[in-house]
Design a protein around this motif. Structure first.
Motif, short mmCIF file in Angstrom:
data_model
loop_
_atom_site.label_atom_id
_atom_site.label_comp_id
_atom_site.label_asym_id
_atom_site.label_seq_id
_atom_site.Cartn_x
_atom_site.Cartn_y
_atom_site.Cartn_z
N TRP A 200 -17.94 -51.81 -0.95
CA TRP A 200 -17.41 -53.17 -0.78
C TRP A 200 -18.09 -53.80 0.43
O TRP A 200 -18.22 -53.16 1.48
N TYR A 204 -14.62 -61.74 6.29
CA TYR A 204 -13.30 -62.33 6.54
C TYR A 204 -13.50 -63.41 7.60
O TYR A 204 -14.10 -63.16 8.65
N ILE A 225 -5.63 -61.05 6.77
CA ILE A 225 -5.45 -59.95 7.74
C ILE A 225 -5.09 -60.60 9.07
O ILE A 225 -5.79 -61.51 9.54
N GLY A 230 -5.35 -53.97 11.34
CA GLY A 230 -6.38 -53.25 10.59
C GLY A 230 -7.69 -53.15 11.36
O GLY A 230 -7.75 -53.45 12.57
N VAL A 231 -8.71 -52.72 10.67
CA VAL A 231 -10.02 -52.57 11.32
C VAL A 231 -10.63 -53.95 11.57
O VAL A 231 -11.17 -54.23 12.64
N CYS A 232 -10.47 -54.82 10.56
CA CYS A 232 -11.07 -56.16 10.69
C CYS A 232 -10.44 -56.93 11.85
O CYS A 232 -11.15 -57.53 12.67
N HIS A 253 -4.94 -48.97 9.60
CA HIS A 253 -5.94 -49.34 8.60
C HIS A 253 -5.24 -49.95 7.38
O HIS A 253 -4.20 -49.48 6.94
N ILE A 254 -5.82 -51.04 6.88
CA ILE A 254 -5.25 -51.70 5.71
C ILE A 254 -6.03 -51.24 4.49
O ILE A 254 -7.23 -51.51 4.38
N CYS A 256 -7.19 -51.60 1.07
CA CYS A 256 -7.31 -52.50 -0.08
C CYS A 256 -7.61 -51.69 -1.33
O CYS A 256 -7.30 -52.08 -2.43
N GLU A 263 -15.53 -47.02 7.02
CA GLU A 263 -15.95 -48.42 7.06
C GLU A 263 -16.53 -48.82 8.39
O GLU A 263 -16.43 -48.10 9.40
N ASP A 304 -17.21 -56.96 6.86
CA ASP A 304 -16.52 -55.70 6.61
C ASP A 304 -17.27 -54.95 5.51
O ASP A 304 -17.57 -55.52 4.46
N ASP A 306 -17.23 -51.26 3.31
CA ASP A 306 -16.49 -50.02 3.00
C ASP A 306 -17.38 -49.08 2.21
O ASP A 306 -18.20 -49.52 1.40
N1 SME Z 1 -9.79 -52.01 5.45
C1 SME Z 1 -9.77 -53.26 6.07
C2 SME Z 1 -9.16 -54.29 5.16
C3 SME Z 1 -10.18 -54.99 4.32
S1 SME Z 1 -10.73 -54.08 3.00
O1 SME Z 1 -11.38 -52.88 3.50
C4 SME Z 1 -11.79 -54.94 2.09
C5 SME Z 1 -9.08 -53.24 7.43
O2 SME Z 1 -8.29 -52.33 7.73
O3 SME Z 1 -9.29 -54.16 8.17
#
Ligand code: SME
Length: 328
Positions: A200, A204, A225, A230-232, A253-254, A256, A263, A304, A306
């Motif tokens: 991916w 963002y 987000i 999350g990471v972003c 971590h989010i 998706c 990532e 971002d 992945d």
């Molecule tokens: N994993 C990301 C969210 C976005 S998805 O990976 C596309 C995060 O924790 O910011």
């Protein structure tokens, strides 16, 4: 046509890298800066003894109307460790020292400025030589285009460096002077996705206190987000690249997609980066909506990426993706 000489550790990798730079006409492996009392042309075996004073050096001939000495030297600093004395990668010895050697004294001010930029970036005095070229000799034929002849041969540079160089140059050439940052982000995500085969790839975009999903390639992803989430959101808040070797070990971590295992998130800054090459980066409109007080106002968007594998990204990915983000 102009020329400049780069000693960057083992010349097999340095030559292969500069051969791939757009605007470079030829890159030739050789030996330079040997002892004044050394008679004639040294052999590889003599240089290997580390007693001749020669450094493995690549003669780069380039078209200044296609690539500037500035940009070439910045690329050189991207592929060396400028703080490592007589050692690059696994190669150790004075023959692997780093240096930039010029045949035209008029190049010196440009080189001094590039050295100053590199020093400011690393925040410590560099151990890279900057000298007028002395006694350069081309290396033996078997050392020329070594990695073309031996694709599985030893290289002190990570192989992905060469793929990223091609990717970076192709994106820059393709985007040209397209002014719309969303269009640029769309093309950039497609290029990275197609070439690097990541799971991916997307942007963002900062809107108020949230990041909203922008142009991307890959499966559907979460649309918003929060700042610092999350990471972003962390990369946005801290205005730095975040590499996550294992998403399950990253608090907050989010997810998706359950397929994502590692990532990297790279911030895109509003103004041109410190290397100053990206004239287009300044076109990104500054955020109009309010951002939380702690946010770095300079970050407008994040890239971002992945991977389905653990531990996919390292400092090489970070370096080149940061350069690519300056093309937004
Ligand atoms: N994993 C990301 C969210 C976005 S998805 O990976 C596309 C995060 O924790 O910011």
């Amino acid at each position: 046509m102009k020329e400049i000489y780069f000693a960057g550790g083992c010349f097999w990798g340095t030559e292969h890298f500069f051969s791939g730079v757009d605007g470079v006409v030829s890159a030739v492996s050789g030996y330079a800066q040997g002892r004044a009392d050394f008679e004639g042309r040294p052999s590889y075996e003599q240089v290997y003894t580390d007693t001749t004073g020669f450094a493995e050096t690549v003669k780069v001939c380039y078209k200044p109307e296609r690539i500037s000495l500035d940009m070439l030297t910045d690329l050189y600093f991207d592929i060396i460790d400028p703080l490592s004395l007589n050692r690059q990668g696994h190669d150790e010895g004075t023959r692997y020292r780093t240096g930039v050697y010029y045949s035209n004294p008029a190049d010196l001010p440009v080189l001094e400025a590039a050295f100053a930029r590199a020093e400011a970036r690393v925040g410590q005095p560099l151990v890279v030589e900057l000298e007028p070229l002395r006694n350069f000799f081309e290396a033996e034929e078997r050392h020329q285009k070594y990695l073309d002849k031996n694709p599985d041969g030893y290289c002190h540079l990570p192989f992905k460096t060469f793929r990223y160089l091609r990717l970076y140059q192709d994106i820059a050439a393709f985007l040209g002077d397209e002014a719309d940052p969303v269009t640029r982000m769309a093309e950039i995500s497609a290029f990275i996705y197609e070439r690097m085969k990541f799971f991916w790839v997307g942007f963002y975009i900062g809107r108020g206190s949230e990041l909203v999903l922008g142009p991307f390639q890959g499966p559907p992803a979460c649309m918003r987000i929060g700042f610092g989430r999350g990471v972003c959101g962390t990369a946005w808040k801290e205005a730095r690249t975040v590499v996550v070797p294992d998403v399950e070990a990253f608090p907050g971590h989010i997810a998706c997609s359950s397929l994502s295992r590692s990532e990297i998130v790279v911030p895109v800054f509003a103004a041109a980066g410190s290397d100053g090459h990206s004239a287009t980066a300044t076109r990104m409109p500054a955020q109009k909506t309010s951002v939380p007080a702690t946010a770095s106002r300079a970050v407008v968007t994040v890239l971002d990426i992945d991977s389905k594998d653990l531990d996919t990204f390292d400092s090489t990915d970070a370096l080149w993706l940061e350069k690519i983000c300056k093309l937004v």
